[in-house]
Motif scaffolding. Structure first.
Motif, PDB file in Angstrom:
ATOM      1  N   UNK A   1       0.890  -1.225   0.062  1.00 34.33           N
ATOM      2  CA  UNK A   1      -0.149  -0.055   0.075  1.00 34.33           C
ATOM      3  C   UNK A   1       0.629   1.120   0.074  1.00 34.33           C
ATOM      4  N   UNK A   2       1.939   1.302   0.669  1.00 33.07           N
ATOM      5  CA  UNK A   2       2.805   2.399   0.674  1.00 33.07           C
ATOM      6  C   UNK A   2       2.320   3.746   0.660  1.00 33.07           C
ATOM      7  N   UNK A   3       1.219   4.179   1.642  1.00 32.66           N
ATOM      8  CA  UNK A   3       0.390   5.476   1.553  1.00 32.66           C
ATOM      9  C   UNK A   3       1.238   6.553   1.914  1.00 32.66           C
ATOM     10  N   UNK A   4       1.438   7.316   0.881  1.00 29.71           N
ATOM     11  CA  UNK A   4       1.957   8.894   1.237  1.00 29.71           C
ATOM     12  C   UNK A   4       1.004   9.949   1.246  1.00 29.71           C
ATOM     13  N   UNK A   5       0.734  10.536   2.479  1.00 32.80           N
ATOM     14  CA  UNK A   5      -0.266  11.559   2.411  1.00 32.80           C
ATOM     15  C   UNK A   5       0.186  12.746   1.532  1.00 32.80           C
ATOM     16  N   UNK A   6       1.512  12.984   1.220  1.00 34.39           N
ATOM     17  CA  UNK A   6       1.823  14.345   0.787  1.00 34.39           C
ATOM     18  C   UNK A   6       1.644  14.268  -0.740  1.00 34.39           C
ATOM     19  N   UNK A   7       1.116  12.750  -1.053  1.00 29.66           N
ATOM     20  CA  UNK A   7       1.281  12.540  -2.578  1.00 29.66           C
ATOM     21  C   UNK A   7      -0.274  12.440  -3.157  1.00 29.66           C
ATOM     22  N   UNK A   8      -1.298  12.008  -2.372  1.00 32.66           N
ATOM     23  CA  UNK A   8      -2.372  11.941  -2.709  1.00 32.66           C
ATOM     24  C   UNK A   8      -3.417  11.803  -1.640  1.00 32.66           C
ATOM     25  N   UNK A   9      -4.773  12.019  -1.731  1.00 32.23           N
ATOM     26  CA  UNK A   9      -5.636  11.761  -0.521  1.00 32.23           C
ATOM     27  C   UNK A   9      -6.176  10.402  -0.494  1.00 32.23           C
ATOM     28  N   UNK A  10      -6.725  10.340   0.705  1.00 37.77           N
ATOM     29  CA  UNK A  10      -7.284   8.919   1.028  1.00 37.77           C
ATOM     30  C   UNK A  10      -8.194   8.383   0.208  1.00 37.77           C
ATOM     31  N   UNK A  11      -9.221   9.529  -0.456  1.00 40.81           N
ATOM     32  CA  UNK A  11     -10.333   9.073  -1.444  1.00 40.81           C
ATOM     33  C   UNK A  11      -9.730   8.569  -2.782  1.00 40.81           C
ATOM     34  N   UNK A  12      -8.527   9.191  -3.184  1.00 44.25           N
ATOM     35  CA  UNK A  12      -7.869   8.937  -4.378  1.00 44.25           C
ATOM     36  C   UNK A  12      -7.372   7.597  -4.248  1.00 44.25           C
ATOM     37  N   UNK A  13      -6.495   7.313  -3.237  1.00 46.64           N
ATOM     38  CA  UNK A  13      -5.859   6.153  -2.749  1.00 46.64           C
ATOM     39  C   UNK A  13      -6.789   4.961  -2.827  1.00 46.64           C
ATOM     40  N   UNK A  14      -7.844   5.308  -2.009  1.00 48.65           N
ATOM     41  CA  UNK A  14      -8.860   4.243  -1.747  1.00 48.65           C
ATOM     42  C   UNK A  14      -9.401   3.550  -3.018  1.00 48.65           C
ATOM     43  N   UNK A  15      -9.935   4.594  -3.875  1.00 47.89           N
ATOM     44  CA  UNK A  15     -10.480   4.062  -5.451  1.00 47.89           C
ATOM     45  C   UNK A  15      -9.268   3.330  -6.199  1.00 47.89           C
ATOM     46  N   UNK A  16      -8.261   3.830  -6.300  1.00 50.64           N
ATOM     47  CA  UNK A  16      -7.039   3.010  -6.948  1.00 50.64           C
ATOM     48  C   UNK A  16      -6.641   1.867  -6.512  1.00 50.64           C
ATOM     49  N   UNK A  17      -6.469   1.853  -5.135  1.00 49.35           N
ATOM     50  CA  UNK A  17      -5.975   0.490  -4.665  1.00 49.35           C
ATOM     51  C   UNK A  17      -7.039  -0.694  -4.741  1.00 49.35           C
ATOM     52  N   UNK A  18      -8.362  -0.068  -4.420  1.00 49.51           N
ATOM     53  CA  UNK A  18      -9.287  -1.261  -4.398  1.00 49.51           C
ATOM     54  C   UNK A  18      -9.731  -1.733  -5.781  1.00 49.51           C
TER      55      UNK A  18
END
Length: 337
Positions: A166-183
């Motif tokens: 997952x390697x989520x980086x808050x400085x690169x994108x939002x939770x919403x954007x990440x959630x949609x792409x990852x799922x």
């Protein structure tokens, strides 16, 4: 040796000396690093044939990337040249109670211009055993999200194990954007690296009861993720407790066959460089899965690999399997003669 393919951006890293703020530094230390490249380098040191897929500029820094990868015996056949700049990040080293800070300068990098038309996935995945990618790649552009999804689908078509961090980086994108792409890509993932916050914020899983222990909570989240995505065979993460920037504890978790396996707790004192610790851990897990090792053995090895990474400068973990096993057996800082 097994063929492993990783896809991602490798960047120039410029770090301050310990005890200096970035704005007051007049000298920075240079390294190359990036999540998927770091994983690939570790796996190369563990004896696998690793091919890194990326894009770098046709200049001195781009050639430096290739030299760096080749020095760790990672194949650069699929490191393309093009675009105008190598992504960069600045690391302000932490000390004591002051945390390290990262500042990215990666917009319009060569890698961000990479397109699916430039890659021959049939050739890249020929005889591959494993394909690894992370959420950082997804965060860089919509076209890279599409490319990553297509690559995962192609890997699955060819019977290749797929790994996603997952390697989520808050400085690169939002939770919403990440959630949609990852799922959208999790149905094509076999091995997943994610933790409690990922489950809550990116997969919208209801919070576990506060009365549960840390171990019970991560087991709860992994059970829920398995229900949502039964295709995922293994999930893994670490418990890190930060005492200071120089002292942490680390324990690994590996979920498989409906059970949770945990490593011992490593007390890491006098951290030299924390960056890349998660990548070293992921590589340790993947190495064990490729070799079909027992799950308890895998998580013990992976966490030891991560703990050892904290003792060297730079993003990558340049230790062999034998050296990590020796570290597990010794682990007292004695001179090995």
């Amino acid at each position: 040796m097994k063929k492993v393919v990783t896809l991602g951006e490798i960047m120039l890293r410029l770090s301050t000396n310990t005890g200096e703020r970035l704005w007051q530094s007049d000298k920075l230390t240079m390294h190359y690093g990036g999540g998927e490249a770091n994983v690939g380098i570790s796996l190369s040191h563990f004896g696998h044939d690793v091919y890194f897929v990326s894009k770098v500029p046709d200049n001195t820094l781009g050639r430096g990337v290739n030299r760096h990868l080749q020095s760790h015996e990672v194949y650069t056949d699929y490191v393309l040249t093009g675009g105008e700049r190598l992504g960069t990040y600045y690391l302000e080293s932490g000390v004591g109670k002051r945390s390290a800070k990262v500042m990215y300068d990666r917009k319009y990098s060569s890698f961000s211009t990479l397109t699916i038309e430039e890659l021959n996935l049939e050739e890249i995945f020929h005889e591959a055993t494993l394909f690894h990618v992370s959420g950082i790649t997804l965060s860089l552009s919509p076209s890279l999200r599409e490319l990553t999804l297509l690559a995962l689908k192609k890997a699955k078509e060819k019977g290749i194990k797929t790994s996603f961090d997952f390697n989520y980086r808050a400085t690169l994108w939002s939770h919403k954007e990440a959630s949609e792409a990852i799922q959208s890509l999790l149905p094509y993932v076999d091995i997943c690296f994610c933790g409690e916050l990922d489950a809550i914020h990116l997969l919208s899983i209801e919070k576990a009861a506060e009365s549960l222990s840390e171990t019970e909570r991560i087991k709860y989240y992994y059970d829920r993720i398995k229900e949502m995505y039964p295709n995922i065979q293994c999930m893994s993460s670490t418990f890190r407790h930060v005492i200071s920037a120089s002292v942490n504890t680390l324990q690994g978790n590996l979920y498989g066959d409906g059970k949770l396996y945990q490593s011992k707790v490593h007390h890491i004192d006098q951290i030299v460089d924390r960056v890349g610790g998660g990548d070293a851990f992921a590589a340790g897990v993947l190495h064990g899965i490729i070799n079909q090792s027992p799950l308890q053995q895998i998580i013990s090895f992976a966490t030891a690999a991560s703990a050892l990474k904290h003792t060297v400068h730079g993003d990558c973990n340049a230790f062999s399997e034998e050296e990590i096993l020796e570290f597990v057996a010794n682990e007292k800082g004695k001179i090995v003669r």
